[in-house]
Design a protein around this motif. Structure first.
Motif, short mmCIF file in Angstrom:
data_model
loop_
_atom_site.label_atom_id
_atom_site.label_comp_id
_atom_site.label_asym_id
_atom_site.label_seq_id
_atom_site.Cartn_x
_atom_site.Cartn_y
_atom_site.Cartn_z
N ASP A 167 3.59 -20.74 8.86
CA ASP A 167 4.27 -19.84 7.94
C ASP A 167 3.29 -19.31 6.88
OD1 ASP A 167 6.59 -18.49 7.28
OD2 ASP A 167 7.20 -19.97 5.80
N TRP A 168 2.36 -20.15 6.46
CA TRP A 168 1.35 -19.77 5.46
C TRP A 168 0.54 -18.56 5.94
CZ3 TRP A 168 -0.49 -20.27 0.67
CH2 TRP A 168 -1.85 -20.13 0.42
N GLN A 169 0.07 -18.61 7.17
CA GLN A 169 -0.73 -17.48 7.67
C GLN A 169 0.15 -16.30 8.06
OE1 GLN A 169 -1.12 -16.34 11.04
NE2 GLN A 169 0.31 -17.77 11.99
N LEU A 170 1.39 -16.56 8.53
CA LEU A 170 2.29 -15.47 8.89
C LEU A 170 2.69 -14.66 7.66
CD1 LEU A 170 4.15 -13.98 10.90
CD2 LEU A 170 5.90 -15.71 10.39
N ARG A 171 2.98 -15.35 6.56
CA ARG A 171 3.40 -14.66 5.34
C ARG A 171 2.29 -13.77 4.79
NH1 ARG A 171 8.38 -13.74 5.53
NH2 ARG A 171 9.38 -15.47 6.60
N PHE A 172 1.06 -14.26 4.86
CA PHE A 172 -0.06 -13.44 4.37
C PHE A 172 -0.27 -12.24 5.29
CE2 PHE A 172 -4.60 -12.46 3.79
CZ PHE A 172 -4.60 -12.22 2.43
N SER A 173 -0.12 -12.45 6.59
CA SER A 173 -0.26 -11.35 7.53
C SER A 173 0.81 -10.28 7.29
CB SER A 173 -0.16 -11.88 8.97
OG SER A 173 -0.20 -10.83 9.91
N ASN A 174 2.06 -10.72 7.08
CA ASN A 174 3.13 -9.77 6.77
C ASN A 174 2.86 -9.01 5.48
OD1 ASN A 174 4.45 -10.57 9.06
ND2 ASN A 174 6.07 -11.71 8.02
N HIS A 175 2.33 -9.74 4.49
CA HIS A 175 2.03 -9.10 3.21
C HIS A 175 0.96 -8.02 3.38
CE1 HIS A 175 1.92 -8.78 -1.15
NE2 HIS A 175 0.60 -8.79 -1.08
N LYS A 176 0.01 -8.25 4.24
CA LYS A 176 -1.02 -7.25 4.49
C LYS A 176 -0.41 -5.98 5.09
CE LYS A 176 -4.01 -9.81 6.84
NZ LYS A 176 -5.28 -10.19 7.54
N HIS A 177 0.50 -6.14 6.05
CA HIS A 177 1.15 -4.97 6.67
C HIS A 177 2.02 -4.23 5.66
CE1 HIS A 177 -0.40 -5.93 10.57
NE2 HIS A 177 0.24 -7.08 10.63
N ILE A 178 2.78 -4.98 4.86
CA ILE A 178 3.65 -4.34 3.87
C ILE A 178 2.82 -3.62 2.82
CG2 ILE A 178 5.29 -4.84 2.00
CD1 ILE A 178 6.41 -7.09 3.82
N THR A 179 1.75 -4.25 2.38
CA THR A 179 0.87 -3.61 1.39
C THR A 179 0.28 -2.33 1.94
OG1 THR A 179 0.34 -5.75 0.38
CG2 THR A 179 -1.21 -3.94 0.01
N PHE A 180 -0.16 -2.36 3.19
CA PHE A 180 -0.72 -1.16 3.81
C PHE A 180 0.29 -0.03 3.82
CE2 PHE A 180 -1.41 1.50 7.56
CZ PHE A 180 -2.73 1.91 7.35
N GLY A 181 1.54 -0.33 4.23
CA GLY A 181 2.57 0.70 4.29
C GLY A 181 2.92 1.26 2.93
N LEU A 182 3.08 0.39 1.93
CA LEU A 182 3.45 0.85 0.60
C LEU A 182 2.32 1.62 -0.07
CD1 LEU A 182 5.52 -2.14 -0.86
CD2 LEU A 182 6.32 -0.09 0.30
N CYS A 183 1.10 1.21 0.17
CA CYS A 183 -0.03 1.96 -0.41
C CYS A 183 -0.12 3.36 0.17
CB CYS A 183 -1.34 1.19 -0.17
SG CYS A 183 -1.50 -0.29 -1.19
N LYS A 184 0.21 3.53 1.45
CA LYS A 184 0.25 4.86 2.04
C LYS A 184 1.39 5.68 1.43
CE LYS A 184 -3.16 4.73 4.93
NZ LYS A 184 -4.34 5.60 4.72
N LEU A 185 2.51 5.00 1.20
CA LEU A 185 3.67 5.69 0.65
C LEU A 185 3.40 6.17 -0.78
CD1 LEU A 185 6.65 6.33 1.43
CD2 LEU A 185 7.28 4.22 0.25
N PHE A 186 2.74 5.34 -1.57
CA PHE A 186 2.49 5.66 -2.98
C PHE A 186 1.05 6.14 -3.21
CE2 PHE A 186 6.15 2.89 -3.18
CZ PHE A 186 6.88 3.36 -4.26
N GLN A 187 0.42 6.69 -2.19
CA GLN A 187 -1.00 7.00 -2.31
C GLN A 187 -1.29 8.05 -3.37
OE1 GLN A 187 -2.69 9.23 1.11
NE2 GLN A 187 -0.66 9.05 2.00
N TYR A 188 -0.30 8.88 -3.74
CA TYR A 188 -0.53 9.85 -4.80
C TYR A 188 -0.89 9.14 -6.10
CZ TYR A 188 0.08 13.54 -8.21
OH TYR A 188 -0.14 14.42 -9.24
N LEU A 189 -0.23 8.00 -6.38
CA LEU A 189 -0.54 7.24 -7.59
C LEU A 189 -1.98 6.75 -7.57
CD1 LEU A 189 2.70 5.10 -8.02
CD2 LEU A 189 2.16 7.32 -9.02
N ASP A 190 -2.44 6.30 -6.40
CA ASP A 190 -3.82 5.83 -6.28
C ASP A 190 -4.81 6.96 -6.55
OD1 ASP A 190 -4.42 3.18 -5.98
OD2 ASP A 190 -4.19 3.15 -3.81
N ARG A 191 -4.49 8.13 -6.08
CA ARG A 191 -5.43 9.26 -6.17
C ARG A 191 -5.53 9.85 -7.56
NH1 ARG A 191 -3.93 12.72 -0.69
NH2 ARG A 191 -4.75 11.22 0.83
#
Length: 365
Positions: A167-191
């Motif tokens: 579960d420790w490694q699965l949760r971090f893996s899921n967090h990586k995927h979620i972070t990737f998706g949300l960063c793409k969604l909010f990429q205007y804020l990053d830019r």
């Protein structure tokens, strides 16, 4: 008298449509943060999390992503088909539609939710919601980490070590995927918002900092202890250990430092895992050395020490980091050979005996 081709249909409707859309954009309704963020949360963030968690939920449809791109391609093709009756033009336009469909695939990232966030972040200055959207981005991740990830790890912690590490490694893996998706969604804020602000972390770095604060700081010690117990079980040959789970669990300690971009990228691995792992190994082999020295001859003692060092080297290669090799072997060498040199030489089967018996293999050790 030659026949003239019929003139193409007027494109005034398209220009009118574009002008109307532009005027609507200029007269857009000012939205509050709660009004603007509600559809993002319900139709983008929550479906993304459900998708990653269950692998079954429906995510964004193609129309939600790129409906406007397909409309443009279709309108251009239909106008051309209606304008010219030549078969060649018809075939050419069908081919063009297919080609444009693939050429515009890169524009599919400009989906409806991105445009919605762009609109909220570019409202007039007094109504600009960039800061609020950044805070909502952080709050959404915090809610997910506290209500889903932390609860899941608590349940796994009450179970056996392998369940916790899986579960420790699965949760971090899921967090990586979620972070990737949300960063793409909010990429205007990053830019724009992050680049023009002061002391504002990029979205990805902020997401992993939240993970470190809410998950890693609380569950890294149970995960580390589970790793050490499984390594001990492998040393004592109590059970067969899954090296893949161990490696994935260790990689969480490594990857987090790289994602947060700390000055020392191996900081979390070194302080949260490596130091205790080396100390644990030194204590274990110190006890083994006392038993071997009492029960075995010097030649057999040296063989066991050599075998132990080789086993630890293989463990480092299998699921640890290369930087662990040097401190680990040094501590094991000191615990087994450096600490007991005098006692080993004074044994009846010590140096004098090995020279007398011409046991050159043991002397080389």
């Amino acid at each position: 008298m030659s026949r003239r081709l019929p003139p193409p249909l007027s494109c005034s409707w398209n220009f009118e449509r574009i002008w109307t859309c532009r005027r609507m954009h200029e007269r857009r309704v000012i939205m509050t943060l709660e009004e603007g963020f509600a559809p993002i949360l319900e139709k983008a963030i929550k479906p993304l999390i459900r998708l990653i968690e269950s692998k079954e939920a429906r995510f964004f449809s193609s129309q939600e992503f790129v409906g406007w791109v397909d409309d443009i391609c279709l309108n251009l093709t239909c106008l051309t088909l209606l304008s010219y009756w030549k078969t060649f033009y018809a075939l050419f336009c069908v081919y063009s539609y297919v080609l444009m469909h693939f050429l515009f695939s890169s524009l599919r990232a400009k989906y409806r939710f991105y445009n919605h966030i762009f609109s909220l972040a570019t409202q007039p200055q007094e109504y600009n919601l960039s800061e609020g959207l950044y805070m909502k981005f952080s709050e959404s991740l915090q809610d997910y980490l506290k209500n889903v990830v932390a609860k899941s790890l608590e349940q796994s912690k009450a179970s056996h070590d392998r369940a916790l590490l899986a579960d420790w490694q699965l949760r971090f893996s899921n967090h990586k995927h979620i972070t990737f998706g949300l960063c793409k969604l909010f990429q205007y804020l990053d830019r724009f918002y992050v680049q023009n602000g002061e002391d504002i972390l990029p979205l990805e770095q902020q997401a992993y900092t939240l993970y470190q604060c809410h998950i890693f700081s609380e569950f890294s010690i149970p995960a580390r202890n589970a790793i050490l117990r499984l390594i001990m079980a492998e040393r004592e040959k109590i059970e067969q250990v899954d090296h893949a789970i161990l490696k994935a669990s260790v990689d969480v300690f490594v990857d987090l430092g790289f994602k947060i971009k700390t000055e020392d990228k191996m900081e979390f691995y070194h302080h949260a895992l490596e130091l205790d792992l080396v100390d644990h190994a030194a204590v274990y082999y110190g006890k083994c050395a006392d038993t071997w020295l009492r029960e075995d001859s010097s030649a057999e003692y040296l063989r066991k020490c050599e075998k132990a060092l080789e086993a630890e080297r293989k463990r480092v290669q299998a699921y640890l980091q290369d930087q662990t090799m040097k401190p680990l072997t040094r501590r094991i060498y000191n615990a087994t050979l450096g600490k007991h040199q005098i006692a080993m030489l004074e044994k009846k089967s010590g140096l004098a005996y090995l020279l007398e018996e011409k046991d050159y293999d043991s002397l080389r050790r």
